[in-house]
Motif scaffolding. Sequence first.
Motif, PDB file in Angstrom:
ATOM      1  N   GLY A  78       0.872  -1.287  -0.171  1.00  0.00           N
ATOM      2  CA  GLY A  78      -0.140  -0.013  -0.009  1.00  0.00           C
ATOM      3  C   GLY A  78       0.580   1.182  -0.030  1.00  0.00           C
ATOM      4  O   GLY A  78       1.990   1.249   0.060  1.00  0.00           O
ATOM      5  N   ASN A  79       0.022   2.499  -0.299  1.00  0.00           N
ATOM      6  CA  ASN A  79       0.775   3.642  -0.123  1.00  0.00           C
ATOM      7  C   ASN A  79       1.517   3.969   1.243  1.00  0.00           C
ATOM      8  O   ASN A  79       2.687   4.191   1.194  1.00  0.00           O
ATOM      9  CB  ASN A  79      -0.406   4.941  -0.206  1.00  0.00           C
ATOM     10  N   SER A  80       1.016   3.501   2.287  1.00  0.00           N
ATOM     11  CA  SER A  80       1.553   3.729   3.652  1.00  0.00           C
ATOM     12  C   SER A  80       2.821   2.958   3.996  1.00  0.00           C
ATOM     13  O   SER A  80       3.767   3.358   4.361  1.00  0.00           O
ATOM     14  CB  SER A  80       0.523   3.550   4.541  1.00  0.00           C
ATOM     15  N   GLY A  81       2.850   1.599   3.126  1.00  0.00           N
ATOM     16  CA  GLY A  81       3.994   0.876   3.677  1.00  0.00           C
ATOM     17  C   GLY A  81       4.961   1.328   2.565  1.00  0.00           C
ATOM     18  O   GLY A  81       6.262   0.965   3.101  1.00  0.00           O
ATOM     19  N   VAL A  82       4.826   1.713   1.279  1.00  0.00           N
ATOM     20  CA  VAL A  82       5.980   1.892   0.574  1.00  0.00           C
ATOM     21  C   VAL A  82       6.537   3.247   1.258  1.00  0.00           C
ATOM     22  O   VAL A  82       7.978   3.370   1.110  1.00  0.00           O
ATOM     23  CB  VAL A  82       5.615   2.421  -0.879  1.00  0.00           C
ATOM     24  N   ILE A  83       5.818   4.224   1.558  1.00  0.00           N
ATOM     25  CA  ILE A  83       6.264   5.483   2.383  1.00  0.00           C
ATOM     26  C   ILE A  83       7.128   5.208   3.546  1.00  0.00           C
ATOM     27  O   ILE A  83       8.287   5.538   3.751  1.00  0.00           O
ATOM     28  CB  ILE A  83       5.220   6.449   2.785  1.00  0.00           C
ATOM     29  N   LEU A  84       6.574   4.375   4.432  1.00  0.00           N
ATOM     30  CA  LEU A  84       7.242   3.916   5.526  1.00  0.00           C
ATOM     31  C   LEU A  84       8.602   3.156   5.063  1.00  0.00           C
ATOM     32  O   LEU A  84       9.594   3.388   5.855  1.00  0.00           O
ATOM     33  CB  LEU A  84       6.466   2.700   6.515  1.00  0.00           C
ATOM     34  N   SER A  85       8.653   2.470   4.024  1.00  0.00           N
ATOM     35  CA  SER A  85      10.058   1.805   3.657  1.00  0.00           C
ATOM     36  C   SER A  85      11.040   2.702   3.243  1.00  0.00           C
ATOM     37  O   SER A  85      12.216   2.509   3.472  1.00  0.00           O
ATOM     38  CB  SER A  85       9.833   0.712   2.722  1.00  0.00           C
ATOM     39  N   ALA A  86      10.642   3.648   2.613  1.00  0.00           N
ATOM     40  CA  ALA A  86      11.364   4.834   2.020  1.00  0.00           C
ATOM     41  C   ALA A  86      11.862   5.434   3.364  1.00  0.00           C
ATOM     42  O   ALA A  86      13.037   6.193   3.400  1.00  0.00           O
ATOM     43  CB  ALA A  86      10.756   5.679   1.200  1.00  0.00           C
TER      44      ALA A  86
END
Length: 305
Positions: A78-86
């Motif tokens: 999801g959007n939130s997961g990719v941002i968190l990984s970044a």
Amino acid sequence: MTRSEKLIGAILCANNRLNANRAQLDEYNVFPVPDSDTGTNLCRTFKAAALAVKGNEALSAEELFEKAAKAMLRGARGNSGVILSALFKGFSDHILKTGLEPAFLSAAFDSALKSACRVLSRPVFGGTVLSVVIACRDALLKEEFSSLSQAVAFLVPVCQKATQRTGEELEAARNAGVVDSGAAGLTVIIEGFDAFLSKKVPPPAEEEEAGREIVFKKLSAPSEVAYAYCTEFIIIKKGFFPLSALEKTLKSLGDSVIIAEDEDIIKVHLHTNNPDRALGAAMRHGALTDIKIDNMALQVKHEGR
């Protein structure tokens, strides 16, 4: 207990704390699409970090953080997961140069912020997880700490206050009477780190399922979903190519475009009505794996909002 053992314990504790708050974080999810899955996606993403570091006490704390960040990128949902990984990648990139020391934490949060901004097509600073990162960076710049646990404990109220402000700063959250789900998720993670580092709370043997009581009022009805399909996949690199061309194509097909990469893979996320065209464009750059397509319109309808 070594620094590596402490970091592993902190990550495992944060993972369990996220799981305990999954339902609540899902309830807060009104931006960018009210599809009630931010908590679930954050849990799936962070679980990859927990699995990656568990049992790797022989690695340094900095190496563990790098291992966690790489695993999160591959497992991001999801959007939130990719941002968190970044965010974790940016943080990891910095501490690999300086070490995981209190004096360098402000700069590490700044690196995390820049990393997230690089992968977001249109970063939103006010009222999102980025505003929590900014609050941490700025608060740490003004203080000195004798230990990492002291610095993390200091950050807990900073994150909590910044998260509360998102309920006023972000229009969608304000209208729904909630706080931003991504911001709340990062706060839960830092609370989990603090629970282990400061209070020496051992990570539970099993993932917790029960969430804390939801204290915000129910969500208002959402607007129509402009792009129905949350589409994400991984491109296995077969050589260098500029991401700008792929980004331009994906932006023409929808919104919420996020493209993150490391040495071996490119993680792509977007909302679109034409996932087939997005996959076709990506296949020109390498083999695809971990393809996931969710119908957000049906998710919103299922939630009855």
